[in-house]
Design a protein around this motif. Structure first.
Motif, PDB file in Angstrom:
ATOM      1  N   CYS A   1       0.827  -1.216   0.000  1.00  0.00           N
ATOM      2  CA  CYS A   1       0.000   0.000   0.000  1.00  0.00           C
ATOM      3  C   CYS A   1       0.856   1.259   0.000  1.00  0.00           C
ATOM      4  CB  CYS A   1      -0.940   0.006   1.201  1.00  0.00           C
ATOM      5  SG  CYS A   1      -2.343  -1.087   1.007  1.00  0.00           S
ATOM      6  N   VAL A   2       1.915   1.255   0.755  1.00  0.00           N
ATOM      7  CA  VAL A   2       2.797   2.416   0.802  1.00  0.00           C
ATOM      8  C   VAL A   2       3.474   2.625  -0.553  1.00  0.00           C
ATOM      9  CG1 VAL A   2       4.901   3.350   1.846  1.00  0.00           C
ATOM     10  CG2 VAL A   2       3.143   2.321   3.293  1.00  0.00           C
ATOM     11  N   ILE A   3       3.937   1.547  -1.166  1.00  0.00           N
ATOM     12  CA  ILE A   3       4.572   1.656  -2.483  1.00  0.00           C
ATOM     13  C   ILE A   3       3.571   2.167  -3.524  1.00  0.00           C
ATOM     14  CG2 ILE A   3       5.560   0.289  -4.377  1.00  0.00           C
ATOM     15  CD1 ILE A   3       6.904  -1.421  -2.132  1.00  0.00           C
ATOM     16  N   ILE A   4       2.362   1.618  -3.509  1.00  0.00           N
ATOM     17  CA  ILE A   4       1.325   2.073  -4.446  1.00  0.00           C
ATOM     18  C   ILE A   4       1.004   3.542  -4.215  1.00  0.00           C
ATOM     19  CG2 ILE A   4      -1.123   1.827  -5.061  1.00  0.00           C
ATOM     20  CD1 ILE A   4      -0.766  -1.206  -4.514  1.00  0.00           C
ATOM     21  N   GLN A   5       0.911   3.938  -2.964  1.00  0.00           N
ATOM     22  CA  GLN A   5       0.598   5.335  -2.637  1.00  0.00           C
ATOM     23  C   GLN A   5       1.687   6.280  -3.153  1.00  0.00           C
ATOM     24  OE1 GLN A   5      -1.969   6.862  -1.653  1.00  0.00           O
ATOM     25  NE2 GLN A   5      -1.329   8.750  -0.732  1.00  0.00           N
ATOM     26  N   VAL A   6       2.936   5.938  -2.903  1.00  0.00           N
ATOM     27  CA  VAL A   6       4.048   6.781  -3.366  1.00  0.00           C
ATOM     28  C   VAL A   6       4.072   6.831  -4.887  1.00  0.00           C
ATOM     29  CG1 VAL A   6       6.572   6.944  -3.472  1.00  0.00           C
ATOM     30  CG2 VAL A   6       5.447   6.477  -1.291  1.00  0.00           C
ATOM     31  N   PHE A   7       3.907   5.691  -5.541  1.00  0.00           N
ATOM     32  CA  PHE A   7       3.927   5.639  -7.001  1.00  0.00           C
ATOM     33  C   PHE A   7       2.794   6.469  -7.598  1.00  0.00           C
ATOM     34  CE2 PHE A   7       2.574   3.748 -11.032  1.00  0.00           C
ATOM     35  CZ  PHE A   7       3.741   3.854 -11.756  1.00  0.00           C
ATOM     36  N   THR A   8       1.579   6.270  -7.097  1.00  0.00           N
ATOM     37  CA  THR A   8       0.448   7.004  -7.683  1.00  0.00           C
ATOM     38  C   THR A   8       0.513   8.495  -7.377  1.00  0.00           C
ATOM     39  OG1 THR A   8      -0.966   6.470  -5.792  1.00  0.00           O
ATOM     40  CG2 THR A   8      -1.094   5.010  -7.712  1.00  0.00           C
ATOM     41  N   ARG A   9       1.071   8.853  -6.250  1.00  0.00           N
ATOM     42  CA  ARG A   9       1.152  10.268  -5.895  1.00  0.00           C
ATOM     43  C   ARG A   9       2.228  11.003  -6.688  1.00  0.00           C
ATOM     44  NH1 ARG A   9       0.872  12.114   0.128  1.00  0.00           N
ATOM     45  NH2 ARG A   9      -1.274  11.709  -0.417  1.00  0.00           N
ATOM     46  N   TYR A  10       3.429  10.434  -6.733  1.00  0.00           N
ATOM     47  CA  TYR A  10       4.548  11.156  -7.330  1.00  0.00           C
ATOM     48  C   TYR A  10       4.779  10.850  -8.809  1.00  0.00           C
ATOM     49  CZ  TYR A  10       5.523  12.635  -2.616  1.00  0.00           C
ATOM     50  OH  TYR A  10       5.410  13.184  -1.373  1.00  0.00           O
ATOM     51  N   VAL A  11       4.442   9.658  -9.250  1.00  0.00           N
ATOM     52  CA  VAL A  11       4.642   9.317 -10.653  1.00  0.00           C
ATOM     53  C   VAL A  11       3.394   9.622 -11.479  1.00  0.00           C
ATOM     54  CG1 VAL A  11       5.171   7.447 -12.277  1.00  0.00           C
ATOM     55  CG2 VAL A  11       6.383   7.584 -10.105  1.00  0.00           C
ATOM     56  N   MET A  12       2.252   9.192 -10.981  1.00  0.00           N
ATOM     57  CA  MET A  12       1.002   9.375 -11.723  1.00  0.00           C
ATOM     58  C   MET A  12       0.376  10.751 -11.478  1.00  0.00           C
ATOM     59  SD  MET A  12       0.592   6.212 -13.081  1.00  0.00           S
ATOM     60  CE  MET A  12      -1.108   6.036 -13.457  1.00  0.00           C
ATOM     61  N   GLY A  13       0.713  11.371 -10.349  1.00  0.00           N
ATOM     62  CA  GLY A  13       0.153  12.679 -10.026  1.00  0.00           C
ATOM     63  C   GLY A  13      -1.262  12.622  -9.465  1.00  0.00           C
ATOM     64  N   ASP A  14      -1.790  11.423  -9.258  1.00  0.00           N
ATOM     65  CA  ASP A  14      -3.140  11.247  -8.726  1.00  0.00           C
ATOM     66  C   ASP A  14      -3.100  10.127  -7.684  1.00  0.00           C
ATOM     67  OD1 ASP A  14      -5.902  11.480  -8.419  1.00  0.00           O
ATOM     68  OD2 ASP A  14      -6.322  10.076 -10.065  1.00  0.00           O
ATOM     69  N   PRO A  15      -3.013  10.472  -6.394  1.00  0.00           N
ATOM     70  CA  PRO A  15      -2.826   9.440  -5.368  1.00  0.00           C
ATOM     71  C   PRO A  15      -4.021   8.491  -5.266  1.00  0.00           C
ATOM     72  CG  PRO A  15      -3.239  11.564  -4.357  1.00  0.00           C
ATOM     73  CD  PRO A  15      -3.104  11.818  -5.825  1.00  0.00           C
ATOM     74  N   ALA A  16      -3.707   7.227  -5.054  1.00  0.00           N
ATOM     75  CA  ALA A  16      -4.748   6.224  -4.814  1.00  0.00           C
ATOM     76  C   ALA A  16      -5.343   6.483  -3.430  1.00  0.00           C
ATOM     77  CB  ALA A  16      -4.170   4.824  -4.909  1.00  0.00           C
ATOM     78  N   ILE A  17      -6.648   6.577  -3.366  1.00  0.00           N
ATOM     79  CA  ILE A  17      -7.319   6.960  -2.116  1.00  0.00           C
ATOM     80  C   ILE A  17      -7.349   5.810  -1.113  1.00  0.00           C
ATOM     81  CG2 ILE A  17      -9.505   7.747  -1.143  1.00  0.00           C
ATOM     82  CD1 ILE A  17     -10.012   9.123  -3.838  1.00  0.00           C
ATOM     83  N   PHE A  18      -7.542   4.594  -1.582  1.00  0.00           N
ATOM     84  CA  PHE A  18      -7.744   3.467  -0.676  1.00  0.00           C
ATOM     85  C   PHE A  18      -6.489   3.094   0.108  1.00  0.00           C
ATOM     86  CE2 PHE A  18      -5.874   1.388  -4.290  1.00  0.00           C
ATOM     87  CZ  PHE A  18      -5.173   0.320  -3.753  1.00  0.00           C
ATOM     88  N   THR A  19      -5.307   3.416  -0.411  1.00  0.00           N
ATOM     89  CA  THR A  19      -4.071   2.918   0.195  1.00  0.00           C
ATOM     90  C   THR A  19      -3.821   3.471   1.588  1.00  0.00           C
ATOM     91  OG1 THR A  19      -2.811   4.641  -0.933  1.00  0.00           O
ATOM     92  CG2 THR A  19      -2.944   2.481  -2.004  1.00  0.00           C
ATOM     93  N   GLU A  20      -4.197   4.712   1.824  1.00  0.00           N
ATOM     94  CA  GLU A  20      -3.978   5.286   3.154  1.00  0.00           C
ATOM     95  C   GLU A  20      -4.796   4.542   4.200  1.00  0.00           C
ATOM     96  OE1 GLU A  20      -4.774   9.357   5.681  1.00  0.00           O
ATOM     97  OE2 GLU A  20      -4.778   9.475   3.492  1.00  0.00           O
TER      98      GLU A  20
END
Length: 175
Positions: A29-48
């Motif tokens: 979840c942390v990896i997905i959150q970092v990837f979606t936030r900084y690479v995709m520019g749109d953070p995944a909501i469920f991961t937090e």
């Protein structure tokens, strides 16, 4: 008595597998959150939310696992100065205090918390999971701690701690 320790081994193995799974969920979840936030520019909501609840379950079940391995005690000065009957009395006294806390606060109080959360249909904010299932780790961990403390009360010398300090304490118990 052997049956109780066979059950303990099964519980330990199950807890180890569950703790590893929870750790991977948390890490993922942390990896997905970092990837979606900084690479995709749109953070995944469920991961937090998932990582928060995985951390809660990991912490409480990890505490129960540590109690079963006699790794939950951080002080050594008093136990190191005792041996034989005095050390057994001390270990059993501490086990009784931990058992009373786990039974009253974690099992009873946690059980009431789970029932109330399910009764009022409390849901998590994002995923809308029933909060009672999130809180369920409290009485489960409490029940595991109670079981492990009962084993300590019955036969502290039969438990094998993992670290050197706890192993020295176990050796003194056998004296």
């Amino acid at each position: 008595m052997n049956l109780l320790f066979r059950i303990k081994r099964v519980l330990d193995r199950g807890l180890e597998a569950l703790l590893v799974l929870l750790f991977f969920i948390l890490s993922g979840c942390v990896i997905i959150q970092v990837f979606t936030r900084y690479v995709m520019g749109d953070p995944a909501i469920f991961t937090e939310e998932v990582s928060r609840y995985a951390m809660i379950w990991l912490s409480l079940l990890g505490a129960a696992y540590a109690a079963g391995k006699i790794e939950h005690m951080a002080y050594t000065m008093l136990p190191d100065s005792l041996s034989g009957a005095r050390l057994r009395w001390h270990v059993r006294s501490v086990a009784l205090i931990v058992l009373a806390f786990a039974a009253s606060v974690m099992c009873y109080g946690g059980g009431l918390l789970v029932l109330r959360a399910l009764e009022f249909e409390q849901l998590t904010a994002t995923l809308e999971w029933p909060m009672g299932y999130i809180y369920l780790c409290i009485p489960i961990s409490g029940a595991l701690i109670v079981y492990y403390q009962i084993l300590i009360l019955l036969a502290p010398e039969h438990l094998q701690p993992q670290n050197a300090d706890a192993a020295a304490t176990a050796a003194h118990l056998a004296d």
